[in-house]
Design an enzyme around this catalytic site. Structure first.
Site, PDB file in Angstrom:
ATOM      1  N   SER A  60       3.314   5.168   0.950  1.00 21.83           N
ATOM      2  CA  SER A  60       2.592   3.911   1.106  1.00 21.83           C
ATOM      3  C   SER A  60       2.805   3.352   2.513  1.00 21.83           C
ATOM      4  O   SER A  60       2.546   4.026   3.500  1.00 21.83           O
ATOM      5  CB  SER A  60       3.034   2.926   0.022  1.00 21.83           C
ATOM      6  OG  SER A  60       2.160   1.826  -0.043  1.00 21.83           O
TER       7      SER A  60
ATOM      8  N   ASP B  32      -6.809   5.676  -6.526  1.00 21.64           N
ATOM      9  CA  ASP B  32      -5.717   4.830  -6.056  1.00 21.64           C
ATOM     10  C   ASP B  32      -6.257   3.416  -5.887  1.00 21.64           C
ATOM     11  O   ASP B  32      -7.093   3.161  -5.010  1.00 21.64           O
ATOM     12  CB  ASP B  32      -5.182   5.368  -4.725  1.00 21.64           C
ATOM     13  CG  ASP B  32      -3.959   4.621  -4.217  1.00 21.64           C
ATOM     14  OD1 ASP B  32      -3.703   3.497  -4.681  1.00 21.64           O
ATOM     15  OD2 ASP B  32      -3.258   5.170  -3.340  1.00 21.64           O
TER      16      ASP B  32
ATOM     17  N   HIS C 108      -1.068   5.201  -7.294  1.00 17.57           N
ATOM     18  CA  HIS C 108      -0.491   5.037  -5.964  1.00 17.57           C
ATOM     19  C   HIS C 108       0.899   5.675  -5.821  1.00 17.57           C
ATOM     20  O   HIS C 108       1.454   5.660  -4.722  1.00 17.57           O
ATOM     21  CB  HIS C 108      -0.397   3.531  -5.641  1.00 17.57           C
ATOM     22  CG  HIS C 108      -0.098   3.226  -4.211  1.00 17.57           C
ATOM     23  ND1 HIS C 108      -0.888   3.672  -3.161  1.00 17.57           N
ATOM     24  CD2 HIS C 108       0.908   2.509  -3.642  1.00 17.57           C
ATOM     25  CE1 HIS C 108      -0.380   3.243  -2.024  1.00 17.57           C
ATOM     26  NE2 HIS C 108       0.716   2.545  -2.273  1.00 17.57           N
TER      27      HIS C 108
END
Length: 266
Positions: free
Chosen positions: A96, A218, A247
């Site tokens: 991320s 996502d 995610h």
């Protein structure tokens, strides 16, 4: 200095290999998110995991709101850890926001990272003219307000959205618990630093070979962002994962995640 950084960032080292692979967790998480991944690399690599200051079991007294008001402060954590351990040309895996943090490190200190793996990364989370980031500004305001007024409800909202594993509710519960374990004020500040960051002008300066791992669905980072990064990062490869959704593929589909990382770093 070395012992101070190791304690400050709760650095953990395992494995027996000569080359180092470092795993960097995303917003709202800590190094425990790599528990399903790390064992697969310990035979062939020295493995380093850590917590950003303010996350996990880091020394929260070292948290400085000014330093960590933007992603450069978190990038400095990575640099500090690498320098304390005298590392260079590592294999860096960032989830991320840590994907972009790794990119910033590679630009500032090209000696530190040899190859870069970004899992669900984004240089900018806001929708702009000719750019789909995934969130309108009102969405970010709502998210931050919810964190401020009812942190528990925010974790209950975000966990199933981020995980996208309705057939594995235990993973949603695990992720929700992890989110809630954060210092709530620090987590909100990390969220603000993350969701208002804009490093679209930086990514073309990333000097290392880069793998962008994107899941099929996502809710945090849309496919258009991954395609933007693949276009802008000079030596990059985009892989759309076949099984993983959500995610957090390193949690929900660790085998596929391991396979793609191995293929790339070999």
């Amino acid at each position: 200095m070395k012992s101070t950084i190791i304690k400050r960032n709760n650095v953990r080292i395992s494995g027996a290999g000569r080359q180092t692979i470092l795993f960097a967790h995303g917003f709202g998480c800590d190094q425990s998110v790599w528990d399903r991944i790390v064992p697969a690399f310990e035979t062939d690599y020295q493995v380093v995991v850590f917590d950003y200051v303010g996350s996990g079991r880091s020394d929260k007294s070292a948290y400085d709101a000014t330093r960590y008001s933007n992603l450069h402060g978190y990038a400095q954590d990575v640099i500090d850890v690498c320098d304390a351990l005298e590392l260079e040309k590592i294999l860096y895996v960032g989830h991320s926001v840590s994907g972009m943090i790794g990119g910033l490190v590679s630009i500032k200190r090209p000696d530190l990272i040899g190859k870069l793996v970004m899992i669900g990364p984004s240089p900018h989370y806001l929708n702009e003219p000719n750019y789909i980031g995934g969130f309108d500004e009102s969405d970010i305001h709502e998210l931050l307000d919810m964190m401020e007024t009812n942190y528990k409800e925010w974790t209950k909202y975000l966990a199933p959205v981020a995980m996208d594993t309705p057939d594995q509710p235990e993973l949603v519960a695990e992720f929700e618990e992890l989110l809630y374990s954060n210092d709530h004020q620090i987590a909100r500040q990390f969220a603000e630093a993350t969701f208002y960051s804009d490093h679209r002008q930086d990514v073309h300066n990333i000097p290392v070979k880069t793998l962008i791992l994107q899941t099929t669905l996502d809710a945090i980072v849309p496919l258009e962002v991954a395609e933007f990064l693949q276009k802008e990062i000079p030596d990059s490869e985009l892989v759309i994962m076949e099984k993983a959704k959500g995610h957090n593929p390193h949690i929900s589909e660790p085998e596929e995640t391991i396979e793609e990382i191995r293929r790339f770093i070999r």
